[in-house]
Each structure stands twice: as structure tokens, then as C-alpha cells.
Design a protein around this motif. Structure first.
Motif, PDB file in Angstrom:
ATOM      1  N   LYS A  61     -10.026  15.909  38.265  1.00 31.99           N
ATOM      2  CA  LYS A  61     -11.213  15.350  38.915  1.00 31.99           C
ATOM      3  C   LYS A  61     -12.206  16.416  39.366  1.00 31.99           C
ATOM      4  O   LYS A  61     -13.313  16.092  39.780  1.00 31.99           O
ATOM      5  CB  LYS A  61     -10.799  14.515  40.125  1.00 31.99           C
ATOM      6  CG  LYS A  61      -9.937  13.328  39.749  1.00 31.99           C
ATOM      7  CD  LYS A  61      -9.467  12.608  40.990  1.00 31.99           C
ATOM      8  CE  LYS A  61      -8.522  11.485  40.605  1.00 31.99           C
ATOM      9  NZ  LYS A  61      -7.848  10.920  41.761  1.00 31.99           N
ATOM     10  N   GLY A  62     -11.761  17.674  39.357  1.00 31.82           N
ATOM     11  CA  GLY A  62     -12.641  18.744  39.816  1.00 31.82           C
ATOM     12  C   GLY A  62     -11.918  20.078  39.834  1.00 31.82           C
ATOM     13  O   GLY A  62     -10.801  20.191  39.335  1.00 31.82           O
ATOM     14  N   GLU A  63     -12.563  21.055  40.406  1.00 36.32           N
ATOM     15  CA  GLU A  63     -12.019  22.415  40.501  1.00 36.32           C
ATOM     16  C   GLU A  63     -11.692  22.728  41.948  1.00 36.32           C
ATOM     17  O   GLU A  63     -12.476  22.430  42.847  1.00 36.32           O
ATOM     18  CB  GLU A  63     -13.032  23.446  39.992  1.00 36.32           C
ATOM     19  CG  GLU A  63     -13.386  23.306  38.528  1.00 36.32           C
ATOM     20  CD  GLU A  63     -12.262  23.697  37.586  1.00 36.32           C
ATOM     21  OE1 GLU A  63     -11.358  24.453  37.999  1.00 36.32           O
ATOM     22  OE2 GLU A  63     -12.289  23.238  36.431  1.00 36.32           O
ATOM     23  N   ILE A  85     -10.990  28.096  50.738  1.00 40.42           N
ATOM     24  CA  ILE A  85     -10.726  27.185  49.616  1.00 40.42           C
ATOM     25  C   ILE A  85     -11.967  26.329  49.421  1.00 40.42           C
ATOM     26  O   ILE A  85     -12.598  25.903  50.382  1.00 40.42           O
ATOM     27  CB  ILE A  85      -9.504  26.276  49.893  1.00 40.42           C
ATOM     28  CG1 ILE A  85      -8.244  27.113  50.101  1.00 40.42           C
ATOM     29  CG2 ILE A  85      -9.305  25.279  48.744  1.00 40.42           C
ATOM     30  CD1 ILE A  85      -7.036  26.310  50.572  1.00 40.42           C
ATOM     31  N   LEU A  86     -12.284  26.084  48.173  1.00 39.71           N
ATOM     32  CA  LEU A  86     -13.428  25.258  47.824  1.00 39.71           C
ATOM     33  C   LEU A  86     -12.959  24.235  46.797  1.00 39.71           C
ATOM     34  O   LEU A  86     -12.232  24.568  45.868  1.00 39.71           O
ATOM     35  CB  LEU A  86     -14.496  26.168  47.226  1.00 39.71           C
ATOM     36  CG  LEU A  86     -15.763  25.595  46.618  1.00 39.71           C
ATOM     37  CD1 LEU A  86     -16.862  26.644  46.724  1.00 39.71           C
ATOM     38  CD2 LEU A  86     -15.586  25.184  45.191  1.00 39.71           C
ATOM     39  N   TYR A  87     -13.341  22.981  46.991  1.00 41.18           N
ATOM     40  CA  TYR A  87     -13.097  21.941  45.985  1.00 41.18           C
ATOM     41  C   TYR A  87     -14.436  21.346  45.599  1.00 41.18           C
ATOM     42  O   TYR A  87     -15.233  20.971  46.459  1.00 41.18           O
ATOM     43  CB  TYR A  87     -12.189  20.819  46.517  1.00 41.18           C
ATOM     44  CG  TYR A  87     -12.223  19.594  45.627  1.00 41.18           C
ATOM     45  CD1 TYR A  87     -11.625  19.617  44.374  1.00 41.18           C
ATOM     46  CD2 TYR A  87     -12.909  18.450  46.002  1.00 41.18           C
ATOM     47  CE1 TYR A  87     -11.691  18.519  43.526  1.00 41.18           C
ATOM     48  CE2 TYR A  87     -12.985  17.346  45.166  1.00 41.18           C
ATOM     49  CZ  TYR A  87     -12.375  17.386  43.933  1.00 41.18           C
ATOM     50  OH  TYR A  87     -12.450  16.309  43.086  1.00 41.18           O
ATOM     51  N   ILE A  88     -14.672  21.272  44.290  1.00 36.77           N
ATOM     52  CA  ILE A  88     -15.887  20.643  43.796  1.00 36.77           C
ATOM     53  C   ILE A  88     -15.526  19.669  42.681  1.00 36.77           C
ATOM     54  O   ILE A  88     -14.805  20.024  41.748  1.00 36.77           O
ATOM     55  CB  ILE A  88     -16.945  21.670  43.337  1.00 36.77           C
ATOM     56  CG1 ILE A  88     -18.241  20.968  42.972  1.00 36.77           C
ATOM     57  CG2 ILE A  88     -16.437  22.542  42.209  1.00 36.77           C
ATOM     58  CD1 ILE A  88     -19.461  21.817  43.078  1.00 36.77           C
ATOM     59  N   LEU A  93     -20.285  19.210  39.728  1.00 35.21           N
ATOM     60  CA  LEU A  93     -20.330  20.356  38.809  1.00 35.21           C
ATOM     61  C   LEU A  93     -19.730  19.898  37.490  1.00 35.21           C
ATOM     62  O   LEU A  93     -18.525  19.642  37.408  1.00 35.21           O
ATOM     63  CB  LEU A  93     -19.535  21.543  39.370  1.00 35.21           C
ATOM     64  CG  LEU A  93     -19.621  22.832  38.572  1.00 35.21           C
ATOM     65  CD1 LEU A  93     -21.025  23.435  38.678  1.00 35.21           C
ATOM     66  CD2 LEU A  93     -18.592  23.842  39.067  1.00 35.21           C
ATOM     67  N   PRO A  94     -20.551  19.760  36.461  1.00 38.98           N
ATOM     68  CA  PRO A  94     -20.060  19.215  35.197  1.00 38.98           C
ATOM     69  C   PRO A  94     -18.878  20.008  34.631  1.00 38.98           C
ATOM     70  O   PRO A  94     -18.780  21.219  34.819  1.00 38.98           O
ATOM     71  CB  PRO A  94     -21.276  19.323  34.265  1.00 38.98           C
ATOM     72  CG  PRO A  94     -22.463  19.491  35.149  1.00 38.98           C
ATOM     73  CD  PRO A  94     -21.954  20.148  36.409  1.00 38.98           C
ATOM     74  N   THR A  95     -18.022  19.300  33.919  1.00 38.78           N
ATOM     75  CA  THR A  95     -16.828  19.934  33.333  1.00 38.78           C
ATOM     76  C   THR A  95     -17.199  21.021  32.337  1.00 38.78           C
ATOM     77  O   THR A  95     -16.419  21.940  32.112  1.00 38.78           O
ATOM     78  CB  THR A  95     -15.931  18.899  32.625  1.00 38.78           C
ATOM     79  OG1 THR A  95     -16.705  18.211  31.647  1.00 38.78           O
ATOM     80  CG2 THR A  95     -15.336  17.920  33.601  1.00 38.78           C
TER      81      THR A  95
END
Length: 192
Positions: A61-63, A85-88, A93-95
Motif C-alpha cells: 500500500k505504500g513505502e 520513520i516515514l510512511y507514504i 507517491l506513485p508506485t
């Protein structure tokens, strides 16, 4: 030590800086390159546990990344913080985005772990800056208090401690207690 520049650094000048000695991580704050606190052992262990929790919950679903800088705006100026920590999500942010650069858009979640020498008050101010920059959620982890405070853009912050169940609408099915996080990271009681 602040990396001094005769003039204020522009975003591009900051992004073009060569790495500091000993791989020091800098954040761009008010035109200055400010060194980020170097993580210690407990901090690193908490980062690993939280990273794994988020990663399991958002697979596909994201990075989710540790120590990935993000380009934002703070009080009308370029700001480049480096959250623990970062979740996007792929919605933000497109794959197919595949650049070796700072994250170019506000993430869904940032997690900041308070290090020795930092205060909860300073982290509250930083959390507000993240929210003002369109980050959807900020978690501030306090090892001394054994707590996680969740900051929302449209609601009062909520602090979780002990066996209180932490859930977040950003992560369907994610449920854990703060004490589970500290136990899994093997953080002793009465951390200084």
C-alpha cells in the motif's frame, strides 16, 4: 554544530550538500543545516519494532522507511526534516516514482522518537509543523514516559500508555499496545 553558511541555504543548495563527516544527517531548518541527533541503542531498537509493525500493516500500500528526508514547507520556508520513520501511501507517491531523492510530497505518517537531550515540548512543536505541512499523522514516542502520542490534523492529540490499545485509521487492522512495543524492543523501565 550547525553547518554555517554565509547566506541562508536554499532548498537546492541543501539537497546538493555532500554528506557530513561520520555520516551526520542534517535537517534544513530556517535556511540552516542542523545536525540530527545521533540515535542510540534503545532508539534504534524502538525504530526497528515500529518499522516492522507499520511495514506488516501497509504491505503493498505504500513505502515505509527509516531516516528518509522529506521536502516540506514550514512557516512559508523550505523545510527538510528527517523523521525516524516515514510512511507514504502509493496514493500520495506513485508506485512508479523511483528517484534517489528526499521524499517529494508530505507523507501519511511520520514517527519521531525522543532522544536524550530532546524534550517532549520540542517534539510537540515539530509535530505541529508536520501537520501544518499536510502530514496526516505524527506519532511521538517517549521512552521515559513509555508512551506514544498521536497527533491528528483535525483532532486533539491522544497519548497511549501501558495496555491501552493503539489503532490508527491509516492502517486497517493495526492494533497494538504501547507496552507491547517497549517489551518487544526490550527497553528497560526507568530509561533516562
Amino acid at each position: 554544530m550547525i553547518l554555517q553558511a554565509k547566506n541562508q541555504l536554499t532548498l537546492q543548495e541543501f539537497l546538493n550538500l555532500s554528506p557530513g563527516e561520520g555520516d551526520i544527517t542534517y535537517e534544513l531548518v530556517d535556511g540552516q543545516a542542523i545536525p540530527k541527533m545521533s540515535p542510540k541503542f534503545f532508539h534504534a531498537k524502538l525504530t526497528r519494532v515500529l518499522l516492522n509493525l507499520i511495514e506488516q500493516s501497509c504491505e503493498g500500500k505504500g513505502e515505509v522507511c527509516p531516516e528518509w528526508s522529506v521536502t516540506l514547507t514550514r512557516r512559508g520556508r523550505d523545510w527538510v526534516p528527517t523523521p525516524d520513520i516515514l510512511y507514504i501511501s502509493y496514493e500520495r507517491l506513485p508506485t512508479n516514482w523511483d528517484e534517489n531523492e528526499a521524499c517529494p510530497v508530505p507523507p501519511d505518517l511520520v514517527i519521531e522518537i525522543i532522544s536524550p537531550g530532546q524534550t517532549f515540548g520540542k517534539m510537540v512543536a515539530k509535530a505541529k509543523n508536520y501537520l501544518d505541512a499536510k502530514v496526516l499523522r505524527v506519532w511521538v514516542v517517549d521512552s521515559k514516559a513509555r508512551s506514544i502520542t498521536v497527533f491528528y490534523p483535525d483532532a486533539a492529540p491522544q497519548t497511549y500508555m501501558g495496555d491501552e490499545l493503539l489503532t490508527d485509521s491509516l492502517f486497517e487492522g493495526l492494533k497494538f499496545t504501547v507496552e507491547q512495543v517497549f517489551q518487544k524492543a526490550k527497553i528497560p523501565l526507568n530509561v533516562e
